[in-house]
Design a protein around this motif. Structure first.
Motif, PDB file in Angstrom:
ATOM      1  N   ILE A 260      32.877  30.766  54.561  1.00  0.00           N
ATOM      2  CA  ILE A 260      34.269  30.640  53.198  1.00  0.00           C
ATOM      3  C   ILE A 260      34.612  28.221  53.382  1.00  0.00           C
ATOM      4  CG2 ILE A 260      36.774  31.356  51.967  1.00  0.00           C
ATOM      5  CD1 ILE A 260      35.809  34.270  53.459  1.00  0.00           C
ATOM      6  N   PRO A 261      34.943  28.667  51.751  1.00  0.00           N
ATOM      7  CA  PRO A 261      34.995  27.172  51.692  1.00  0.00           C
ATOM      8  C   PRO A 261      36.187  27.460  52.367  1.00  0.00           C
ATOM      9  CG  PRO A 261      33.284  26.906  50.095  1.00  0.00           C
ATOM     10  CD  PRO A 261      33.955  28.907  51.061  1.00  0.00           C
ATOM     11  N   GLY A 262      37.111  26.550  53.087  1.00  0.00           N
ATOM     12  CA  GLY A 262      38.663  26.428  52.554  1.00  0.00           C
ATOM     13  C   GLY A 262      39.014  27.562  53.270  1.00  0.00           C
ATOM     14  N   PHE A 263      38.760  28.312  54.600  1.00  0.00           N
ATOM     15  CA  PHE A 263      39.284  28.758  55.037  1.00  0.00           C
ATOM     16  C   PHE A 263      40.525  28.488  56.230  1.00  0.00           C
ATOM     17  CE2 PHE A 263      39.534  30.968  59.082  1.00  0.00           C
ATOM     18  CZ  PHE A 263      39.614  31.995  58.531  1.00  0.00           C
ATOM     19  N   PRO A 264      41.064  29.008  56.930  1.00  0.00           N
ATOM     20  CA  PRO A 264      41.207  30.520  55.910  1.00  0.00           C
ATOM     21  C   PRO A 264      42.204  30.993  54.355  1.00  0.00           C
ATOM     22  CG  PRO A 264      43.942  29.632  56.825  1.00  0.00           C
ATOM     23  CD  PRO A 264      42.620  28.662  57.321  1.00  0.00           C
ATOM     24  N   ALA A 265      42.571  29.788  53.855  1.00  0.00           N
ATOM     25  CA  ALA A 265      42.454  29.937  51.946  1.00  0.00           C
ATOM     26  C   ALA A 265      41.372  30.797  51.876  1.00  0.00           C
ATOM     27  CB  ALA A 265      43.366  28.904  51.736  1.00  0.00           C
ATOM     28  N   VAL A 266      41.636  31.613  51.007  1.00  0.00           N
ATOM     29  CA  VAL A 266      39.901  32.588  50.835  1.00  0.00           C
ATOM     30  C   VAL A 266      40.641  32.307  48.572  1.00  0.00           C
ATOM     31  CG1 VAL A 266      39.028  34.304  49.668  1.00  0.00           C
ATOM     32  CG2 VAL A 266      39.716  34.178  52.263  1.00  0.00           C
ATOM     33  N   SER A 267      39.956  31.638  48.226  1.00  0.00           N
ATOM     34  CA  SER A 267      39.874  30.852  46.454  1.00  0.00           C
ATOM     35  C   SER A 267      39.274  32.141  46.052  1.00  0.00           C
ATOM     36  CB  SER A 267      39.553  30.016  46.346  1.00  0.00           C
ATOM     37  OG  SER A 267      37.208  30.112  46.130  1.00  0.00           O
ATOM     38  N   ASP A 268      40.113  32.767  44.642  1.00  0.00           N
ATOM     39  CA  ASP A 268      39.367  32.972  43.066  1.00  0.00           C
ATOM     40  C   ASP A 268      38.154  33.150  42.945  1.00  0.00           C
ATOM     41  OD1 ASP A 268      42.401  34.321  43.739  1.00  0.00           O
ATOM     42  OD2 ASP A 268      43.011  33.198  41.682  1.00  0.00           O
ATOM     43  N   GLU A 269      38.056  31.744  43.278  1.00  0.00           N
ATOM     44  CA  GLU A 269      36.170  31.297  42.432  1.00  0.00           C
ATOM     45  C   GLU A 269      35.267  32.079  43.853  1.00  0.00           C
ATOM     46  OE1 GLU A 269      34.014  27.554  41.841  1.00  0.00           O
ATOM     47  OE2 GLU A 269      36.112  27.535  42.815  1.00  0.00           O
ATOM     48  N   PHE A 270      35.758  31.668  45.043  1.00  0.00           N
ATOM     49  CA  PHE A 270      35.022  32.431  46.209  1.00  0.00           C
ATOM     50  C   PHE A 270      35.134  34.113  45.863  1.00  0.00           C
ATOM     51  CE2 PHE A 270      33.613  33.878  50.055  1.00  0.00           C
ATOM     52  CZ  PHE A 270      32.372  33.620  50.230  1.00  0.00           C
ATOM     53  N   VAL A 271      35.901  34.926  45.315  1.00  0.00           N
ATOM     54  CA  VAL A 271      36.019  36.029  45.404  1.00  0.00           C
ATOM     55  C   VAL A 271      35.345  36.114  44.916  1.00  0.00           C
ATOM     56  CG1 VAL A 271      37.271  37.756  44.891  1.00  0.00           C
ATOM     57  CG2 VAL A 271      38.385  36.082  46.557  1.00  0.00           C
ATOM     58  N   GLU A 272      35.239  36.141  43.357  1.00  0.00           N
ATOM     59  CA  GLU A 272      35.239  36.460  41.983  1.00  0.00           C
ATOM     60  C   GLU A 272      33.384  35.969  42.512  1.00  0.00           C
ATOM     61  OE1 GLU A 272      34.367  35.225  37.942  1.00  0.00           O
ATOM     62  OE2 GLU A 272      36.081  34.047  38.805  1.00  0.00           O
ATOM     63  N   SER A 273      32.539  34.991  43.555  1.00  0.00           N
ATOM     64  CA  SER A 273      31.155  35.026  42.987  1.00  0.00           C
ATOM     65  C   SER A 273      30.798  36.057  44.189  1.00  0.00           C
ATOM     66  CB  SER A 273      30.700  33.237  44.192  1.00  0.00           C
ATOM     67  OG  SER A 273      31.308  32.693  42.992  1.00  0.00           O
ATOM     68  N   TRP A 274      31.765  36.361  45.181  1.00  0.00           N
ATOM     69  CA  TRP A 274      31.198  36.855  45.994  1.00  0.00           C
ATOM     70  C   TRP A 274      31.001  38.733  45.952  1.00  0.00           C
ATOM     71  CZ3 TRP A 274      30.423  37.339  50.272  1.00  0.00           C
ATOM     72  CH2 TRP A 274      30.410  38.501  51.561  1.00  0.00           C
ATOM     73  N   PHE A 275      32.050  39.044  44.705  1.00  0.00           N
ATOM     74  CA  PHE A 275      31.630  40.416  44.397  1.00  0.00           C
ATOM     75  C   PHE A 275      30.877  40.136  43.123  1.00  0.00           C
ATOM     76  CE2 PHE A 275      35.975  41.376  45.546  1.00  0.00           C
ATOM     77  CZ  PHE A 275      35.135  42.071  46.390  1.00  0.00           C
ATOM     78  N   SER A 276      30.273  38.854  42.464  1.00  0.00           N
ATOM     79  CA  SER A 276      29.183  39.298  41.797  1.00  0.00           C
ATOM     80  C   SER A 276      27.615  38.837  41.822  1.00  0.00           C
ATOM     81  CB  SER A 276      28.879  37.623  40.371  1.00  0.00           C
ATOM     82  OG  SER A 276      28.845  36.667  41.414  1.00  0.00           O
ATOM     83  N   TRP A 277      27.754  38.512  43.483  1.00  0.00           N
ATOM     84  CA  TRP A 277      26.353  38.878  44.205  1.00  0.00           C
ATOM     85  C   TRP A 277      26.103  40.161  44.759  1.00  0.00           C
ATOM     86  CZ3 TRP A 277      29.105  33.980  47.248  1.00  0.00           C
ATOM     87  CH2 TRP A 277      28.674  32.863  47.163  1.00  0.00           C
ATOM     88  N   MET A 278      27.303  40.558  45.138  1.00  0.00           N
ATOM     89  CA  MET A 278      27.086  41.747  46.029  1.00  0.00           C
ATOM     90  C   MET A 278      26.017  42.879  45.018  1.00  0.00           C
ATOM     91  SD  MET A 278      28.338  42.266  49.008  1.00  0.00           S
ATOM     92  CE  MET A 278      28.557  40.313  49.347  1.00  0.00           C
ATOM     93  N   GLU A 279      27.330  42.345  42.705  1.00  0.00           N
ATOM     94  CA  GLU A 279      26.468  43.552  42.075  1.00  0.00           C
ATOM     95  C   GLU A 279      24.790  42.616  42.219  1.00  0.00           C
ATOM     96  OE1 GLU A 279      27.598  45.023  37.589  1.00  0.00           O
ATOM     97  OE2 GLU A 279      28.566  42.860  38.788  1.00  0.00           O
TER      98      GLU A 279
END
Length: 335
Positions: free
Chosen positions: A51-70
């Motif tokens: 996760i880039p920027g850990f421990p911060a988790v950006s909204d952009e990463f979360v959005e990408s994460w769930f799009s990859w899951m789908e």
């Protein structure tokens, strides 16, 4: 078609692809895509690693994460926490700071849709106990990693089991690492030692002592008396970090086991793990009614990277072909 008589699912820790990820030949998305392709639908992530920027988790990463899951038909299952007890020079983290760190990692898991957090083996039982109410509130299980050379009779594990049974917290449990069932010394490790200059006779001694379930803790003395060098001592010490124990020991603790780290060092061309007898481990999990994920954790890369490119994808593919066979799954080709 008869459905398998179990609810065991297959997944992968993206740590398995650490070599390619480090070399930037695979991205996080690539790792998830490959997981979906080999049928490893449950995704385990090390946030600090990917996760880039850990421990911060950006909204952009979360959005990408769930799009990859789908996109790749996968689902978030687990994240792995590390307790940085030596974060500050000259002092250990206080218990309050350790609990805050664990709760932070629970929050990260929740953001990523994971319901399991791997608590690294050095997490103190009192920290697990104090963190449990928050984890339960967030719908997350904190599972202590049972990692070699630890086992279920080890004093540290017994202290954790006392907390789990006394509190009865549904948020606390175990995550066995299958590195506790290394029956044969990993040959990728012994072969690397030879390439690094170890004495063949001492390598043979270490391997035979381990494979015969002999006194591995005496090897350091023997290597010393035989004039061993640094590589020989390193191999002898490594032999004390692997252990073989009876897989059926998991049965007693199965109600607490929520996830399996399916460690492996070398999947052969015959799709069998050289050192760890999964053909005797998987039936124990079925017998015990385990219904979580077998999550691949490939650690052979570091032992072969000096001689040829690492192909973690093929190694994970082979392990999942083995799992599919052992779990009685069928494919379209089999029907």
């Amino acid at each position: 078609m008869t459905a398998p008589a179990h609810q065991i699912k297959r997944g992968v820790s993206l740590y398995s692809f650490q070599e390619e990820y480090f070399l930037r030949t695979m991205s996080v998305e690539d790792c998830i895509r490959v997981a979906g392709e080999v049928g490893a639908r449950g995704i385990e992530l090390i946030p600090e690693q990917m996760i880039p920027g850990f421990p911060a988790v950006s909204d952009e990463f979360v959005e990408s994460w769930f799009s990859w899951m789908e996109r790749y038909g996968t689902t978030p299952v687990a994240t792995d926490l590390f307790l940085d007890t030596k974060l500050h020079p000259g002092r250990w983290l206080s218990q309050e700071e350790q609990v805050a760190s664990v709760c932070r990692d629970v929050d990260i898991a929740v953001r990523l849709g994971a319901t399991v957090v791997r608590a690294i083996i050095n997490t103190p039982p009192e920290v697990m106990e104090e963190s449990a109410p928050y984890a339960e509130e967030q719908g997350v299980r904190l599972l202590l990693e049972v990692h070699a050379p630890f086992h279920y009779e080890h004093p540290w594990i017994l202290q954790h089991l006392e907390v789990m049974h006394r509190t009865g917290s549904p948020a606390l449990g175990l995550m066995p690492d299958m590195g506790t069932y290394v029956e044969r010394f990993p040959r990728v490790v012994s072969e690397r030692a030879l390439r690094d200059g170890a004495k063949p006779e001492l390598v043979d001694l270490v391997v035979s002592t381990y494979d015969d379930h002999g006194d591995t803790h005496a090897l350091m003395d023997v290597v010393n008396y035989r004039g061993g060098g640094p590589v020989d001592f390193g191999l002898a010490r490594q032999a004390t970090h692997y252990i073989w124990s009876e897989p059926k020991a998991m049965l007693e603790h199965m109600p607490l086991i929520g996830h399996i780290q399916a460690k492996f060092y070398e999947m052969t061309e015959d799709e069998v793990e050289y050192s760890i007898p999964y053909d005797r481990i998987v039936p124990v999990l079925v017998e015990g009614g385990f219904d979580g994920y077998l999550s691949s954790e490939y650690e052979g890369n570091r032992h072969i990277q000096d001689v040829h490119p690492v192909d973690s994808v093929e190694q994970v593919r082979r392990q999942h072909a083995m799992f599919a066979r052992l779990l009685g799954e069928t494919t379209g080709e089999d029907a």
